[in-house]
Design an enzyme around this catalytic site. Structure first.
Site, mmCIF file in Angstrom:
data_model
loop_
_atom_site.group_PDB
_atom_site.id
_atom_site.type_symbol
_atom_site.label_atom_id
_atom_site.label_comp_id
_atom_site.label_asym_id
_atom_site.label_seq_id
_atom_site.Cartn_x
_atom_site.Cartn_y
_atom_site.Cartn_z
ATOM 1 N N ASN A 112 -43.804 -8.032 108.636
ATOM 2 C CA ASN A 112 -43.225 -8.654 107.731
ATOM 3 C C ASN A 112 -41.892 -7.810 107.617
ATOM 4 O OD1 ASN A 112 -43.862 -5.906 106.072
ATOM 5 N ND2 ASN A 112 -44.226 -7.188 104.828
ATOM 6 N N HIS A 115 -39.027 -3.314 104.923
ATOM 7 C CA HIS A 115 -39.814 -2.084 103.947
ATOM 8 C C HIS A 115 -38.616 -2.064 103.216
ATOM 9 C CE1 HIS A 115 -41.575 0.574 101.251
ATOM 10 N NE2 HIS A 115 -41.178 1.816 101.712
HETATM 11 P P1 IDP Z 1 -44.253 -4.158 99.955
HETATM 12 O O1 IDP Z 1 -44.039 -4.171 101.553
HETATM 13 O O2 IDP Z 1 -43.814 -5.730 99.540
HETATM 14 O O3 IDP Z 1 -44.070 -3.183 98.628
HETATM 15 P P2 IDP Z 1 -47.155 -2.927 99.739
HETATM 16 O O4 IDP Z 1 -48.047 -4.314 99.231
HETATM 17 O O5 IDP Z 1 -46.752 -1.940 99.643
HETATM 18 O O6 IDP Z 1 -45.658 -4.385 100.159
HETATM 19 O O7 IDP Z 1 -47.471 -3.037 100.792
HETATM 20 C C1 IDP Z 1 -47.124 -2.341 102.512
HETATM 21 C C2 IDP Z 1 -47.028 -2.127 103.512
HETATM 22 O O8 IDP Z 1 -48.661 -2.842 103.688
HETATM 23 C C3 IDP Z 1 -46.657 -4.098 103.653
HETATM 24 O O9 IDP Z 1 -45.527 -4.402 103.479
HETATM 25 C C4 IDP Z 1 -47.664 -5.128 105.020
HETATM 26 O O10 IDP Z 1 -46.511 -4.391 105.954
HETATM 27 C C5 IDP Z 1 -48.462 -4.024 104.857
HETATM 28 N N1 IDP Z 1 -49.688 -5.135 103.895
HETATM 29 C C6 IDP Z 1 -50.008 -5.059 101.887
HETATM 30 N N2 IDP Z 1 -51.087 -6.065 102.134
HETATM 31 C C7 IDP Z 1 -51.264 -6.657 103.860
HETATM 32 C C8 IDP Z 1 -51.937 -7.722 103.595
HETATM 33 O O11 IDP Z 1 -52.980 -7.702 102.559
HETATM 34 N N3 IDP Z 1 -52.701 -7.816 105.530
HETATM 35 C C9 IDP Z 1 -51.971 -6.865 105.568
HETATM 36 N N4 IDP Z 1 -51.088 -6.154 106.076
HETATM 37 C C10 IDP Z 1 -50.831 -5.600 104.748
HETATM 38 MG MG MG Z 2 -44.830 -1.794 98.589
#
Ligand code: IDP
Ligand code: MG
Length: 135
Positions: A112, A115
């Site tokens: 995505n 960060h």
């Molecule tokens: P954030 O980056 O929006 O804070 P977090 O929940 O902290 O989201 O998750 C860290 C990173 O882990 C996300 O940016 C994404 O790259 C990955 N991630 C989070 N949830 C998922 C999922 O359900 N499937 C695949 N990758 C995920």
């Molecule tokens: Mg996060």
């Protein structure tokens, strides 16, 4: 003035989106306080995301975040933590607003593109991870 920690993730670096993302950072009135280009080892990526240990996506996330070069940045402005998360959009790009970086550039929920720290306390810890003594 507040600081946050941002990352331009490997999927965005690989697709040569660094310039357009930094351009958005500057257009949104963030100052870049520090910047570093590096590739994380799997160990470092595992440590950076240790709060997610045990989740189904953790191993894959660690492999992806250590798969290529990334840019880590200290961003500075008022409300930097919240404003950067607003510009990124939510984790799932399908749910992100049309002008957000994740809607515009993300490949999927894992890849995505960017960060952002989720609170000022997390920002301080993550800035130390990339820019502190022994980083
Ligand atoms: P954030 O980056 O929006 O804070 P977090 O929940 O902290 O989201 O998750 C860290 C990173 O882990 C996300 O940016 C994404 O790259 C990955 N991630 C989070 N949830 C998922 C999922 O359900 N499937 C695949 N990758 C995920
Ligand atoms: Mg996060």
């Amino acid at each position: 003035m507040e600081q946050t920690l941002a990352i331009i993730k490997p999927d965005a670096v690989q697709r040569q989106l660094v310039g357009v993302i930094i351009s958005e950072i500057e257009m949104n009135r963030f100052a870049i306080g520090a910047i570093r280009v590096l590739r994380l080892s799997a160990d470092q990526a595992a440590r950076f995301y240790r709060e997610h240990q045990g989740k189904p996506f953790y191993e894959s996330l660690v492999a992806y975040m250590s798969s290529g070069q990334l840019f880590s940045l200290v961003l500075e402005r008022d409300q930097a933590v919240d404003e950067w998360r607003r510009l990124m959009g939510p984790t799932d790009p399908a749910k992100a607003g049309p002008l957000t970086l994740r809607r515009r550039f993300a490949i999927d929920m894992q890849r995505n593109s960017v960060h952002g720290a989720d609170s000022p306390a997390t920002a301080a810890r993550e800035i130390d991870f990339f820019f502190g003594e022994g980083a």
